[in-house]
Enzyme design. Structure first.
Site, short mmCIF file in Angstrom:
data_model
loop_
_atom_site.label_atom_id
_atom_site.label_comp_id
_atom_site.label_asym_id
_atom_site.label_seq_id
_atom_site.Cartn_x
_atom_site.Cartn_y
_atom_site.Cartn_z
N ARG A 115 0.83 -1.20 0.00
CA ARG A 115 0.00 0.00 0.00
C ARG A 115 0.86 1.26 0.00
O ARG A 115 2.09 1.19 0.14
CB ARG A 115 -0.95 -0.05 1.20
CG ARG A 115 -2.02 -1.13 1.05
CD ARG A 115 -2.79 -1.35 2.34
NE ARG A 115 -3.41 -0.11 2.81
CZ ARG A 115 -3.97 0.01 4.01
NH1 ARG A 115 -3.98 -1.03 4.85
NH2 ARG A 115 -4.51 1.16 4.38
N ASN A 152 13.51 -11.49 9.74
CA ASN A 152 12.59 -12.54 9.32
C ASN A 152 11.30 -12.43 10.12
O ASN A 152 11.30 -12.54 11.35
CB ASN A 152 13.19 -13.93 9.53
CG ASN A 152 12.31 -15.02 8.92
OD1 ASN A 152 12.41 -15.32 7.74
ND2 ASN A 152 11.44 -15.61 9.74
N HIS A 172 4.71 -14.97 4.39
CA HIS A 172 3.31 -15.34 4.24
C HIS A 172 2.46 -14.86 5.41
O HIS A 172 2.89 -14.80 6.55
CB HIS A 172 3.12 -16.87 4.12
CG HIS A 172 4.24 -17.68 4.66
ND1 HIS A 172 4.91 -18.60 3.91
CD2 HIS A 172 4.84 -17.70 5.88
CE1 HIS A 172 5.86 -19.16 4.65
NE2 HIS A 172 5.84 -18.63 5.84
N ASN A 177 -1.23 -1.82 14.90
CA ASN A 177 -0.91 -0.39 14.81
C ASN A 177 -2.05 0.54 15.15
O ASN A 177 -1.86 1.75 15.22
CB ASN A 177 -0.40 -0.07 13.41
CG ASN A 177 -1.45 -0.34 12.33
OD1 ASN A 177 -2.27 -1.24 12.47
ND2 ASN A 177 -1.41 0.42 11.26
#
Length: 459
Positions: free
Chosen positions: A333, A377, A363, A386
């Site tokens: 986004r 990672n 994923h 958030n």
């Protein structure tokens, strides 16, 4: 070279579009029609450009900005009346004036330059851009005398049977000696079926005064397509799409299925990049070399580095580095910056985040309002929490951090360099550098519980 000027006619209401949007602002391959015209005429070395606006004037002015001067046609009384509204800017100028409609997005600078050259070489006071078509219904006809010289232009509704048989048509684009043009406009009558002041009547006026009137017949009729309804808009879209795709292929881009690939007029794509079917590239997107995009991928107003792969994903208003792998089914986004050699895997959403070099979210993750360092990672199901229902907060993840699967980072929170977060943790406090943070209930095993439960159910 004499001074050059241009008048773009963009005052029509466009009622046949049946739209709230002003006609010339309808996009073709992502760019408003009138902007296509302005971009092409701006290549002609003009001294002045005037756009005649009417309905929706403010929107057109906002779109074009200071590239053009503007004249207002408050009442739509015909094309000659429209050009006359530019008199306050151009009437006293000496030179050549190009007149073109703002709803002809396919016109090219090359064709207009050829028209200007024909006008100059003929020593003409007026030169009209014409085309030859088999089915000229609806177009004004070019009437020539026995010597082949242009006599006049007759609108379709005013033409007699003999004139209707003519297949050379007026495209609506002209060159005029500027002083002769504005001197003739006051002589145009509205004594016709439409009751309008036709600009083509200037051709006959100049001819009758003994001036040279010339014509330049283009072989590229599609460039002259005027868009008056949604059908013509779709035709223009197809022609422009094919033109853009061909240009990119000539420049070294592989497009597997051009009929199913859409590239905006302003997009830039590097050589040896491959576009798979269903790819849509919008806005001011820049894609590097040796990339692989698609299938079924949308990229809008983004910068994509070399050797990056994006499969079945969406990228909006973001920047991706080199050798990035995105997808399938990822969503990047706006306001995200993705570093080099990054992996953004399937069903990963990133929003307003800086994602460092060589970091991975392979994923099922959401990373929003975050700063992610290098060599991080993020395990399957990692979430930055958030939003508290009112405000957004930032998550900071340092370099070399390992986030275990199914972990929640409740912002505002910082995980410092080299720290580990155990799988299944919900982190609400900062994690120090190189610490292991475990934030989950301790596992309890109840021996023989299942047998006891089953026996209880039987009794």
């Amino acid at each position: 070279m004499s001074n050059r000027f241009a008048v773009i006619l963009a005052a029509g209401k466009g009622t046949r579009m049946k739209s709230k949007l002003y006609k010339v602002l309808h996009p073709v391959c992502g760019k408003p029609m009138v902007q296509h015209v302005v971009d092409q005429v701006s290549q002609l070395g003009l001294q002045k450009l005037v756009t005649v606006v009417g309905h929706g004037a403010e929107m057109v002015q906002e779109q074009l900005g200071n590239v053009s001067e503007f004249a207002l046609q408050a009442e739509q009384l015909g094309t000659a009346h429209a050009v006359d509204q530019a008199a306050g800017v151009l009437a006293n100028e000496e030179g050549t004036t190009l007149v073109i409609c703002g709803d002809t997005p396919l016109i090219t600078a090359e064709t207009m330059e050829a028209l200007l050259q024909q006008h100059k070489e003929a020593g003409a006071m007026a030169t009209v851009l014409t085309a030859y078509i088999e089915e000229p219904a609806g177009y004004g006809r070019i009437v020539r005398n026995e010597n082949g010289h242009v006599e006049k232009i007759v609108e379709h509704k005013d033409a007699n049977e003999k004139e209707l048989a003519i297949k050379e048509i007026n495209t609506g684009t002209y060159c005029f000696d500027n002083k002769a043009l504005f001197a003739s406009l006051s002589k145009v009558s509205n004594d016709n079926v439409q009751g309008e002041y036709y600009l083509p009547d200037v051709i006959e006026i100049l001819k009758n005064e003994g001036h040279i009137v010339s014509a330049y017949q283009t072989e590229h009729f599609d460039e002259t397509l005027g868009v008056n309804d949604r059908v013509a808009l779709s035709q223009a879209e197809i022609i422009m799409k094919n033109r853009i795709n061909r240009k990119n292929m000539v420049n070294g881009v592989t497009i597997i299925d051009p009929s199913n690939t859409y590239i905006s007029a302003d997009a830039i794509i590097g050589s040896d990049t491959v576009l798979h079917p269903g790819t849509i590239i919008e806005g001011n997107t820049v894609i590097g070399s040796d990339c692989e995009i698609g299938p079924h991928t949308v990229i809008r107003d983004s910068e994509i580095g070399d050797r990056t792969t994006i499969r079945q994903s969406t990228v909006h208003d973001s920047k991706l580095g080199t050798e990035v792998s995105v997808g399938p089914f990822a969503h990047i986004r706006p306001d995200s910056v993705i570093g080099d050699e990054v992996r953004v895997g399937n069903f990963v959403e990133i929003k307003k985040t800086v994602f460092g070099n060589r970091s991975k979210a392979s994923h099922l993750s959401y990373i929003g309002d975050a700063q992610v360092g290098e060599d991080v990672n993020l395990g399957c199901g990692s979430i930055t929490v958030n939003y508290d229902g009112k405000n957004k907060f930032k998550t900071v993840i340092g370099n070399g951090v390992f986030i275990g699967c199914n972990s929640n980072l409740v912002a505002p929170v910082t995980v410092e360099d080299g720290a580990y977060v155990a799988a299944g943790s919900t982190i609400t406090e900062n994690v120090p550098s190189k610490a292991l943070s475990v934030a989950r209930a301790r596992q309890v095993n109840k021996e023989d519980y299942v047998d006891q439960l089953l026996n209880k159910k039987k009794s």
